[in-house]
Design an enzyme around this catalytic site. Structure first.
Site, PDB file in Angstrom:
ATOM      1  N   ILE A  59       0.845  -1.201   0.000  1.00 34.73           N
ATOM      2  CA  ILE A  59       0.000   0.000   0.000  1.00 34.73           C
ATOM      3  C   ILE A  59       0.876   1.245   0.000  1.00 34.73           C
TER       4      ILE A  59
ATOM      5  N   ASP B  41      11.683   3.028   5.266  1.00 32.56           N
ATOM      6  CA  ASP B  41      11.277   1.622   5.173  1.00 32.56           C
ATOM      7  C   ASP B  41      12.456   0.739   5.544  1.00 32.56           C
TER       8      ASP B  41
ATOM      9  N   ALA C  17       4.198   1.592   7.927  1.00 36.92           N
ATOM     10  CA  ALA C  17       5.161   0.526   8.235  1.00 36.92           C
ATOM     11  C   ALA C  17       4.549  -0.438   9.233  1.00 36.92           C
TER      12      ALA C  17
ATOM     13  N   THR D  55       7.539  -4.023  15.686  1.00 38.95           N
ATOM     14  CA  THR D  55       7.300  -3.018  14.634  1.00 38.95           C
ATOM     15  C   THR D  55       5.966  -2.297  14.835  1.00 38.95           C
TER      16      THR D  55
ATOM     17  N   THR E 227      -6.314  -1.156  10.435  1.00 36.38           N
ATOM     18  CA  THR E 227      -7.048  -2.230   9.766  1.00 36.38           C
ATOM     19  C   THR E 227      -8.400  -2.476  10.425  1.00 36.38           C
ATOM     20  N   ASP E 228      -9.328  -3.031   9.644  1.00 37.77           N
ATOM     21  CA  ASP E 228     -10.622  -3.419  10.220  1.00 37.77           C
ATOM     22  C   ASP E 228     -10.491  -4.636  11.136  1.00 37.77           C
ATOM     23  N   GLU E 229      -9.317  -5.316  11.084  1.00 36.19           N
ATOM     24  CA  GLU E 229      -9.160  -6.519  11.915  1.00 36.19           C
ATOM     25  C   GLU E 229      -9.163  -6.195  13.401  1.00 36.19           C
TER      26      GLU E 229
ATOM     27  N   TYR F 294      -1.478 -10.294  15.028  1.00 29.94           N
ATOM     28  CA  TYR F 294      -1.385  -9.120  14.150  1.00 29.94           C
ATOM     29  C   TYR F 294      -2.447  -8.088  14.523  1.00 29.94           C
TER      30      TYR F 294
ATOM     31  N   ALA G   8      -4.130  -7.768  17.258  1.00 34.31           N
ATOM     32  CA  ALA G   8      -3.910  -7.219  18.602  1.00 34.31           C
ATOM     33  C   ALA G   8      -2.809  -6.165  18.575  1.00 34.31           C
TER      34      ALA G   8
ATOM     35  N   LYS H 143      -2.019  -4.242  16.011  1.00 33.92           N
ATOM     36  CA  LYS H 143      -2.549  -3.032  15.366  1.00 33.92           C
ATOM     37  C   LYS H 143      -3.519  -2.317  16.313  1.00 33.92           C
TER      38      LYS H 143
ATOM     39  N   ASN I  59      -7.191  -5.115   1.052  1.00 34.03           N
ATOM     40  CA  ASN I  59      -6.791  -4.488  -0.217  1.00 34.03           C
ATOM     41  C   ASN I  59      -6.341  -5.541  -1.223  1.00 34.03           C
TER      42      ASN I  59
ATOM     43  N   ASP J 257      -7.692 -24.929   8.793  1.00 38.15           N
ATOM     44  CA  ASP J 257      -8.049 -23.517   8.946  1.00 38.15           C
ATOM     45  C   ASP J 257      -6.952 -22.757   9.696  1.00 38.15           C
ATOM     46  N   ARG J 258      -6.936 -21.452   9.488  1.00 32.99           N
ATOM     47  CA  ARG J 258      -6.075 -20.541  10.262  1.00 32.99           C
ATOM     48  C   ARG J 258      -6.557 -20.546  11.719  1.00 32.99           C
TER      49      ARG J 258
HETATM   50  P1  NAD Z   1       3.324  -4.751   3.496  1.00 39.33           P
HETATM   51  O1  NAD Z   1       3.709  -5.886   4.371  1.00 39.33           O
HETATM   52  O2  NAD Z   1       3.197  -4.969   2.036  1.00 39.33           O
HETATM   53  O3  NAD Z   1       4.364  -3.546   3.693  1.00 39.33           O
HETATM   54  C1  NAD Z   1       4.842  -3.175   4.951  1.00 39.33           C
HETATM   55  C2  NAD Z   1       6.074  -2.318   4.744  1.00 39.33           C
HETATM   56  O4  NAD Z   1       6.563  -1.905   6.026  1.00 39.33           O
HETATM   57  C3  NAD Z   1       7.223  -3.042   4.042  1.00 39.33           C
HETATM   58  O5  NAD Z   1       7.781  -2.231   3.033  1.00 39.33           O
HETATM   59  C4  NAD Z   1       8.225  -3.293   5.157  1.00 39.33           C
HETATM   60  O6  NAD Z   1       9.578  -3.325   4.690  1.00 39.33           O
HETATM   61  C5  NAD Z   1       7.973  -2.091   6.050  1.00 39.33           C
HETATM   62  N1  NAD Z   1       8.411  -2.315   7.423  1.00 39.33           N
HETATM   63  C6  NAD Z   1       8.213  -3.412   8.198  1.00 39.33           C
HETATM   64  N2  NAD Z   1       8.782  -3.243   9.397  1.00 39.33           N
HETATM   65  C7  NAD Z   1       9.331  -1.994   9.394  1.00 39.33           C
HETATM   66  C8  NAD Z   1      10.040  -1.228  10.358  1.00 39.33           C
HETATM   67  N3  NAD Z   1      10.303  -1.715  11.582  1.00 39.33           N
HETATM   68  N4  NAD Z   1      10.448   0.013  10.021  1.00 39.33           N
HETATM   69  C9  NAD Z   1      10.192   0.521   8.790  1.00 39.33           C
HETATM   70  N5  NAD Z   1       9.535  -0.170   7.833  1.00 39.33           N
HETATM   71  C10 NAD Z   1       9.100  -1.406   8.137  1.00 39.33           C
HETATM   72  O7  NAD Z   1       1.990  -4.193   4.126  1.00 39.33           O
HETATM   73  P2  NAD Z   1       0.740  -3.481   3.413  1.00 39.33           P
HETATM   74  O8  NAD Z   1      -0.227  -4.527   3.026  1.00 39.33           O
HETATM   75  O9  NAD Z   1       1.233  -2.524   2.412  1.00 39.33           O
HETATM   76  O10 NAD Z   1       0.125  -2.699   4.655  1.00 39.33           O
HETATM   77  C11 NAD Z   1       0.556  -1.383   4.965  1.00 39.33           C
HETATM   78  C12 NAD Z   1      -0.204  -0.895   6.185  1.00 39.33           C
HETATM   79  O11 NAD Z   1      -1.601  -0.900   5.911  1.00 39.33           O
HETATM   80  C13 NAD Z   1      -0.008  -1.755   7.424  1.00 39.33           C
HETATM   81  O12 NAD Z   1       0.064  -0.909   8.543  1.00 39.33           O
HETATM   82  C14 NAD Z   1      -1.257  -2.608   7.492  1.00 39.33           C
HETATM   83  O13 NAD Z   1      -1.555  -2.950   8.815  1.00 39.33           O
HETATM   84  C15 NAD Z   1      -2.277  -1.661   6.912  1.00 39.33           C
HETATM   85  N6  NAD Z   1      -3.419  -2.298   6.222  1.00 39.33           N
HETATM   86  C16 NAD Z   1      -3.213  -3.236   5.249  1.00 39.33           C
HETATM   87  C17 NAD Z   1      -4.316  -3.761   4.580  1.00 39.33           C
HETATM   88  C18 NAD Z   1      -4.157  -4.790   3.495  1.00 39.33           C
HETATM   89  O14 NAD Z   1      -5.143  -5.367   3.048  1.00 39.33           O
HETATM   90  N7  NAD Z   1      -2.958  -5.053   2.988  1.00 39.33           N
HETATM   91  C19 NAD Z   1      -5.616  -3.361   4.924  1.00 39.33           C
HETATM   92  C20 NAD Z   1      -5.772  -2.393   5.943  1.00 39.33           C
HETATM   93  C21 NAD Z   1      -4.662  -1.864   6.574  1.00 39.33           C
HETATM   94  O1  DAU Z   2      -8.761  -6.753   6.722  1.00 37.89           O
HETATM   95  C1  DAU Z   2      -7.566  -6.042   6.492  1.00 37.89           C
HETATM   96  C2  DAU Z   2      -6.411  -6.997   6.540  1.00 37.89           C
HETATM   97  O2  DAU Z   2      -6.443  -7.740   5.326  1.00 37.89           O
HETATM   98  C3  DAU Z   2      -5.055  -6.311   6.704  1.00 37.89           C
HETATM   99  O3  DAU Z   2      -5.016  -5.663   7.926  1.00 37.89           O
HETATM  100  C4  DAU Z   2      -3.908  -7.339   6.626  1.00 37.89           C
HETATM  101  O4  DAU Z   2      -2.659  -6.681   6.665  1.00 37.89           O
HETATM  102  C5  DAU Z   2      -4.034  -8.080   5.314  1.00 37.89           C
HETATM  103  O5  DAU Z   2      -3.055  -9.108   5.254  1.00 37.89           O
HETATM  104  C6  DAU Z   2      -5.432  -8.702   5.183  1.00 37.89           C
HETATM  105  O6  DAU Z   2      -5.600  -9.743   6.186  1.00 37.89           O
HETATM  106  P1  DAU Z   2      -6.287 -11.141   5.839  1.00 37.89           P
HETATM  107  O7  DAU Z   2      -5.823 -12.153   6.799  1.00 37.89           O
HETATM  108  O8  DAU Z   2      -7.757 -10.985   5.674  1.00 37.89           O
HETATM  109  O9  DAU Z   2      -5.636 -11.371   4.362  1.00 37.89           O
HETATM  110  P2  DAU Z   2      -5.085 -12.693   3.663  1.00 37.89           P
HETATM  111  O10 DAU Z   2      -4.856 -12.351   2.240  1.00 37.89           O
HETATM  112  O11 DAU Z   2      -3.960 -13.324   4.421  1.00 37.89           O
HETATM  113  O12 DAU Z   2      -6.322 -13.685   3.745  1.00 37.89           O
HETATM  114  C7  DAU Z   2      -7.580 -13.328   3.197  1.00 37.89           C
HETATM  115  C8  DAU Z   2      -8.543 -14.463   3.526  1.00 37.89           C
HETATM  116  O13 DAU Z   2      -8.144 -15.627   2.796  1.00 37.89           O
HETATM  117  C9  DAU Z   2      -8.531 -14.861   4.984  1.00 37.89           C
HETATM  118  O14 DAU Z   2      -9.836 -15.222   5.377  1.00 37.89           O
HETATM  119  C10 DAU Z   2      -7.615 -16.076   5.028  1.00 37.89           C
HETATM  120  C11 DAU Z   2      -7.831 -16.712   3.669  1.00 37.89           C
HETATM  121  N1  DAU Z   2      -6.664 -17.423   3.083  1.00 37.89           N
HETATM  122  C12 DAU Z   2      -5.471 -16.764   3.053  1.00 37.89           C
HETATM  123  C13 DAU Z   2      -4.355 -17.390   2.535  1.00 37.89           C
HETATM  124  C14 DAU Z   2      -3.017 -16.680   2.516  1.00 37.89           C
HETATM  125  C15 DAU Z   2      -6.813 -18.690   2.577  1.00 37.89           C
HETATM  126  O15 DAU Z   2      -7.921 -19.267   2.579  1.00 37.89           O
HETATM  127  N2  DAU Z   2      -5.700 -19.306   2.036  1.00 37.89           N
HETATM  128  C16 DAU Z   2      -4.471 -18.715   2.018  1.00 37.89           C
HETATM  129  O16 DAU Z   2      -3.497 -19.375   1.558  1.00 37.89           O
END
Ligand code: NAD
Ligand code: DAU
Length: 374
Positions: A20, A40, A84, A102, A135-137, A161, A163, A165, A191, A295-296
């Site tokens: 993101i 980063d 980050a 982190t 995050t919505d989590e 994770y 907890a 956030k 996303n 399952d997770r």
């Molecule tokens: P990502 O894992 O792709 O990227 C995280 C970045 O943070 C990486 O570039 C990593 O190198 C950097 N990083 C990790 N530890 C660090 C540290 N100690 N200091 C500096 N940089 C560090 O994650 P993302 O999916 O891009 O998510 C970005 C943010 O958005 C996160 O805070 C996540 O909780 C939040 N978020 C993600 C989603 C999603 O669906 N991906 C949804 C809602 C919120």
């Molecule tokens: O809701 C926002 C969150 O979305 C962000 O805060 C997190 O950073 C981001 O990783 C994401 O979390 P999820 O756990 O929802 O995303 P993930 O892609 O890991 O999994 C999406 C769903 O799919 C979840 O219900 C678990 C399931 N899954 C995931 C993987 C990796 C599977 O069934 N199989 C898989 O191999």
């Protein structure tokens, strides 16, 4: 130059080499000529190559390791966007410690720097804003027929994770109330989009399908997520940091609520279409490789977002839907195979082997080792 960004001072974007963050700085660097510092740590999930085009612009710089105080002293930051984080739920279950370091301590360090540099005994300096991207989590498991999450939903995180956030969110709120640090918080849903690390469901499924591997679906696959294109999320982040009310929280979501199994099947269709007639010769349609696996732990069944506040206050609305976006996203991963191979490092392959081996009955071909069947 767009009118979206009004701030004249420098920007600090943490995590700007991640999924993101990279999409965000790409957009931001087009919206402003103000200096942008990307901080980063370049973990397995952060790659300078993901933002090489952005770093080529003269007003953008990447800093890998730096003391926050020195950065704040050197640059007159007026905007901080804090992305980050350790972001993958499964990794937090296997090893939670980096998430605390982190996500919790890292956020604390950033808040302290903002407190030291942005607040005075007479109150906060004018014109500064720190957006904490969450995050919505943090809201935990939503019952099947419950109304979607709003800004008033109680915190009930399930995974390490989530907890971590949630803890960070609470620190951000406290630093605002106690010290007057000018913060905003966003809590966004899942996303998808270009440059997402292939550990997450959609890119993992795209690449496994393209490369002829099995497609792991946790449990019955009936868990629901509210999917949002990363470009829509970035537009929301810009709107919040520029025009949101300081001290407020905004929940962000696409309203595109789907069961995981439906998402995986939609990805299979998009991959099969992208592969054209060749797919049949490779052993059948991708959906035949779907495997329901263990399952997770602590898996939340449902997340959903009611984005009324950001829509009403900031005029934001998502432009993409998953059905419309998937074909282009599959093409993106096909066209960026070099990036995918490069980021799936030895460390990632070890995680993949260990995490999925038990689930797939030891029947795992780690990514990047098998030649793509196409
Ligand atoms: P990502 O894992 O792709 O990227 C995280 C970045 O943070 C990486 O570039 C990593 O190198 C950097 N990083 C990790 N530890 C660090 C540290 N100690 N200091 C500096 N940089 C560090 O994650 P993302 O999916 O891009 O998510 C970005 C943010 O958005 C996160 O805070 C996540 O909780 C939040 N978020 C993600 C989603 C999603 O669906 N991906 C949804 C809602 C919120
Ligand atoms: O809701 C926002 C969150 O979305 C962000 O805060 C997190 O950073 C981001 O990783 C994401 O979390 P999820 O756990 O929802 O995303 P993930 O892609 O890991 O999994 C999406 C769903 O799919 C979840 O219900 C678990 C399931 N899954 C995931 C993987 C990796 C599977 O069934 N199989 C898989 O191999």
């Amino acid at each position: 130059m767009s009118a979206v960004v009004t701030a004249g001072g420098a920007w600090l974007v943490t995590g700007g080499a991640g999924f993101i963050g990279g999409n965000f700085v790409r957009r931001l660097s087009r919206e402003t000529t103000a200096p942008i510092v990307v901080l980063d740590a370049l973990t397995y999930a952060g790659n300078a190559s993901s933002i090489a085009d952005v770093l080529a612009r003269p007003h953008v710089a990447l800093v890998k390791a730096a003391l926050l105080d020195a950065l704040f002293a050197r640059h007159d930051f007026t905007r901080v966007v804090h992305l980050a984080a350790e972001s993958h739920v499964d990794r937090s279950i296997v090893g939670p410690q980096p998430f605390l370091r982190t996500n919790v301590d890292g956020t604390f360090q950033l808040l302290e720097a903002a407190r030291r540099h942005w607040t005075t005994p007479n109150g906060p300096l004018a014109g500064r804003r720190l957006l904490h991207v969450s995050t919505d989590e943090v809201f935990g498991d939503l019952a099947p027929n419950a109304p979607p999450f709003t800004e008033a939903s109680p915190y009930a995180p399930s995974s390490p994770y989530a907890a971590s956030k949630a803890s960070a969110d609470l620190l951000v709120r406290a630093w605002h109330r106690t010290y007057g640090v000018p913060v905003l918080i966003s809590n966004c849903s899942n996303n998808y989009g270009p440059w997402q690390f292939p550990e997450k469901l959609i890119p993992l499924t795209i690449l496994n399908a393209l490369e002829g591997r099995e497609l792991p679906v946790y449990g019955d696959g009936r868990q629901r997520r509210d999917w949002l294109h990363v470009e829509d999320h970035c537009a929301a982040l810009l709107a919040i940091v520029e025009r949101g009310r300081v001290g407020e929280t905004y929940v962000v979501g696409g309203g595109d609520e789907r069961e995981n199994i439906d998402v995986v099947r939609a990805v299979c269709r998009a991959v099969d279409e992208a592969c054209g007639g060749g797919r049949a010769a490779e052993g059948g349609e991708s959906a035949a490789r779907i495997r329901h696996v263990a399952d997770r732990a602590g898996h939340d069944r449902r997340y959903a977002i009611d984005a009324t506040k950001i829509r009403r206050e900031l005029g934001w609305a998502p432009r993409h839907s998953i059905d419309e976006a998937l074909p282009a996203l599959v093409r993106w991963y096909v066209e960026h195979r070099d990036w995918c191979d490069a980021v799936r490092s030895g460390e990632y392959r070890r995680f993949y082997d260990e995490y999925y081996a038990a689930r797939l009955g030891g029947n795992v071909t780690a990514p990047g080792r098998s030649p793509a069947p196409r």
